[in-house]
Design an enzyme around this catalytic site. Structure first.
Site, short mmCIF file in Angstrom:
data_model
loop_
_atom_site.label_atom_id
_atom_site.label_comp_id
_atom_site.label_asym_id
_atom_site.label_seq_id
_atom_site.Cartn_x
_atom_site.Cartn_y
_atom_site.Cartn_z
N GLU A 81 53.18 -4.87 29.58
CA GLU A 81 52.15 -3.57 29.67
C GLU A 81 53.35 -2.70 30.72
O GLU A 81 53.63 -3.87 31.55
CB GLU A 81 51.34 -4.10 30.20
CG GLU A 81 49.92 -2.78 30.67
CD GLU A 81 50.41 -2.37 32.18
OE1 GLU A 81 51.32 -1.70 32.10
OE2 GLU A 81 49.63 -2.28 32.74
N CYS A 84 51.40 2.19 36.67
CA CYS A 84 51.37 2.60 35.49
C CYS A 84 51.14 3.53 34.49
O CYS A 84 51.98 4.11 33.80
CB CYS A 84 51.72 1.31 34.59
SG CYS A 84 49.86 0.44 35.04
N GLU A 110 60.37 7.15 32.67
CA GLU A 110 59.51 7.11 33.30
C GLU A 110 60.13 7.25 35.40
O GLU A 110 61.17 6.30 35.59
CB GLU A 110 58.99 5.77 33.69
CG GLU A 110 58.09 5.17 34.54
CD GLU A 110 57.09 4.29 34.35
OE1 GLU A 110 57.85 3.04 34.27
OE2 GLU A 110 55.97 3.72 34.53
N LYS A 142 54.58 -15.53 39.10
CA LYS A 142 55.89 -14.63 40.20
C LYS A 142 55.43 -13.93 40.15
O LYS A 142 55.52 -12.98 39.61
CB LYS A 142 56.99 -15.02 38.59
CG LYS A 142 58.19 -14.74 38.86
CD LYS A 142 58.87 -14.19 40.38
CE LYS A 142 59.59 -13.05 39.67
NZ LYS A 142 59.68 -11.66 40.86
P1 ADP Z 1 59.59 -2.95 38.60
O1 ADP Z 1 60.82 -1.44 38.02
O2 ADP Z 1 58.11 -2.57 38.74
O3 ADP Z 1 60.47 -3.38 39.71
P2 ADP Z 1 60.67 -5.34 37.41
O4 ADP Z 1 60.68 -5.28 35.78
O5 ADP Z 1 61.91 -5.17 37.45
O6 ADP Z 1 59.83 -3.82 37.80
O7 ADP Z 1 59.80 -6.32 38.10
C1 ADP Z 1 58.61 -6.25 37.96
C2 ADP Z 1 59.06 -7.75 37.85
O8 ADP Z 1 59.20 -8.66 37.30
C3 ADP Z 1 58.82 -8.79 39.34
O9 ADP Z 1 58.23 -9.62 39.33
C4 ADP Z 1 60.58 -8.91 38.36
O10 ADP Z 1 60.68 -10.01 39.82
C5 ADP Z 1 61.16 -9.11 37.49
N1 ADP Z 1 61.70 -9.70 36.80
C6 ADP Z 1 62.50 -8.99 36.92
N2 ADP Z 1 64.43 -9.11 36.69
C7 ADP Z 1 63.34 -10.48 35.81
C8 ADP Z 1 64.09 -10.96 34.49
N3 ADP Z 1 65.71 -10.71 34.51
N4 ADP Z 1 63.99 -11.96 34.61
C9 ADP Z 1 62.67 -12.16 34.32
N5 ADP Z 1 61.95 -11.50 35.13
C10 ADP Z 1 61.94 -10.69 35.74
#
Ligand code: ADP
Length: 494
Positions: free
Chosen positions: A264, A299, A398, A188
């Site tokens: 991570e 990161c 962060e 994903k």
């Molecule tokens: P960032 O702040 O780096 O965008 P996120 O954690 O929001 O960090 O996003 C990292 C990944 O996690 C992306 O692929 C995002 O689509 C996915 N993501 C965000 N929300 C969810 C969730 N509720 N469940 C699973 N994956 C998610």
């Protein structure tokens, strides 16, 4: 590298992207698409399938079927090695195209993208391709009338959720070892960085990876990411991203099949400069690059500068000079050193952090604002904030943007105490000429990777993983393989 080649690629239209399920391109079950905005100019670049829960379930079912019939896991290691090696070659052959596509999608400066994206992804996949036929099982030292064999089995279906800052590099950190060990994967990518990963997945098919072994679903984390996390048919979840999402994944696991979850997450990594650093001018330059490359969207970024009080003003001045000399702008120009912020939302969040820092007594000594708005893109000046107390929001949370928090310290103990005063523990650095001090700091700073007299650049031979709320488990090196295998014992009575 030739600018005209980059310019030719950037003007090409980008075709809308569908999911990859069972080796075929498949639209979302309800036909929905998401617009992809380029951070370079804020314009619509293309559209991606807006995945539904049903799409994700179809991808998981495909991965499960591929694993159960052993079309990949059942191949001899030499055959898997050949496919993965071919895949790495194809990524290298398409490196420029992949890098430019990725930059149009996520805004990273092209020089960084070329090195850290297709280049590093190909190297990572090749590393695990080469490793996979050199990993032996074990025979336990038992009594002579029994035989204890320890097999390294693939875990089954791996769900991988990838962020937008380095989709190919981080994607390969998960895909390389997972596929090398014979697993099937459902990937994903992030909403704002799906394009180059999807292209790399297509290259895997071209290299001979059987259909269904790698499926990719695009769309929103809250929809398709959640379905992946809650699936009863996913054995291991690997993730790079925010702590907030990491926490959700642990919850999904607890609420479903208790799948293993490797995270991570973020960091607030301390870059600690002592007055006896071997070369303060070099330290200042590397300090600036250590936070500002890829606009701080890294990161392991050294987002806290802890500097010995006796050299504070002088050193800060040097870092300011280095930061102001860095050219921010169009990420597809070769002379650009800092590209765009990934999204408007991220840029706004960065600016909110800066405003909060000021309210809490921080002094902006350079930057602090959005720039180049006339381009329509998302750009921010490298920002340095001094007088940040160890308790301040900017020292604790962060940003994931080009913002450096500066805090002075007096003694080594002081430096260690401040360095360890966040919930994070991902990276860090110490600058000193003292050999003993360098080793003491490596021992005492709670972190996954500690640099000495440098910042960044650790290669694929060493693990990367956080402690505390920076996560668990390691990417890179042979240690990463542990996440993608089960140890299975055969206890045989002779
Ligand atoms: P960032 O702040 O780096 O965008 P996120 O954690 O929001 O960090 O996003 C990292 C990944 O996690 C992306 O692929 C995002 O689509 C996915 N993501 C965000 N929300 C969810 C969730 N509720 N469940 C699973 N994956 C998610």
């Amino acid at each position: 590298m030739d600018q005209s080649k980059i310019d030719a690629l950037r003007s090409q239209p980008v075709q809308p992207v569908s999911h990859l399920i069972d080796g075929r391109q498949v639209a979302a079950s309800d036909g929905a698409m998401l617009d992809v905005l380029s951070p370079i100019d804020g314009c619509v670049l293309t559209r991606i399938a807006r995945g539904t829960a049903a799409d994700m379930e179809a991808a998981i079912a495909s991965a499960r079927a591929a694993f159960e019939d052993r079309r990949w896991a059942g191949q001899p290691p030499a055959a898997r090695k050949k496919v993965l090696t071919k895949w790495a070659e194809l990524i290298e052959a398409h490196a420029l195209e992949l890098a430019v596509l990725g930059v149009r999608d996520n805004g990273t400066e092209i020089n960084m993208a070329l090195k850290a994206e297709p280049g590093s992804a190909a190297a990572t996949i090749r590393y695990y391709a080469e490793a996979l036929d050199k990993l032996y099982g074990e025979i336990a030292p038992t009594a002579g009338d029994v035989l204890g064999l320890i097999h390294k089995d693939p875990v089954g279906v791996v769900g991988a959720i990838i962020p937008w800052n380095f989709p190919l590099m981080i994607g390969a950190w998960k895909l390389g070892p997972a596929l090398a060990m014979g697993n099937s994967v459902v990937l994903k990518p992030a909403e704002t960085a799906s394009l180059s990963l999807m292209r790399v997945a297509e290259l895997a098919l071209e290299a001979g990876l059987p259909p269904g072994v790698l499926n990719v679903i695009t769309g929103e984390g809250a929809v398709v990411g959640e379905t992946l996390g809650l699936s009863m048919d996913v054995d291991v979840l690997v993730f790079t991203g925010s702590g907030q999402t990491g926490r959700r994944l642990l919850d999904y696991s607890a609420r479903s099949n208790m799948k293993r979850v490797y995270l991570e997450l973020g960091g607030k990594s301390p870059n600690i400069v002592f007055a006896d650093a071997p070369d303060l001018a070099e330290a200042a330059k590397v300090t600036a690059a250590g936070i500002f490359r890829n606009s701080g969207q890294v990161c392991v970024a050294g987002s806290r500068l802890l500097v010995e009080a006796s050299i504070h003003d002088r050193f800060v001045q040097e870092v300011v000079r280095a930061a102001e000399a860095m050219q921010v702008g169009d990420p597809l120009r070769l002379e650009t050193q800092i590209g765009a912020i990934n999204s408007e939302a991220q840029l706004k969040q960065n600016l909110t952090f800066v405003a909060t820092a000021q309210q809490e007594g921080g002094q902006i000594v350079t930057g602090g604002q959005r720039i180049l708005s006339e381009t329509g893109g998302y750009y921010m000046a490298p920002t340095i904030v001094t007088d940040v107390t160890p308790e301040a929001t900017l020292a604790q949370q962060e940003v994931f943007g080009p913002v450096l928090a500066v805090t002075p310290f007096k003694t080594e103990d002081d430096a260690v105490r401040i360095a360890n005063s966040t919930v994070y523990g991902l990276a860090g650095a110490v600058w000193t000429s003292g050999l003993s001090r360098a080793h003491r700091m490596v021992q005492r700073v709670r972190t996954g990777v500690m640099h000495v007299n440098t910042y960044g650049g650790a290669d694929g031979t060493v693990p990367l993983g956080g402690v505390g709320q920076s996560g668990n488990g390691s990417d890179k090196s042979l240690h990463a393989i542990e996440k993608y295998i089960n140890l299975k014992t055969a206890w045989i009575k002779l």
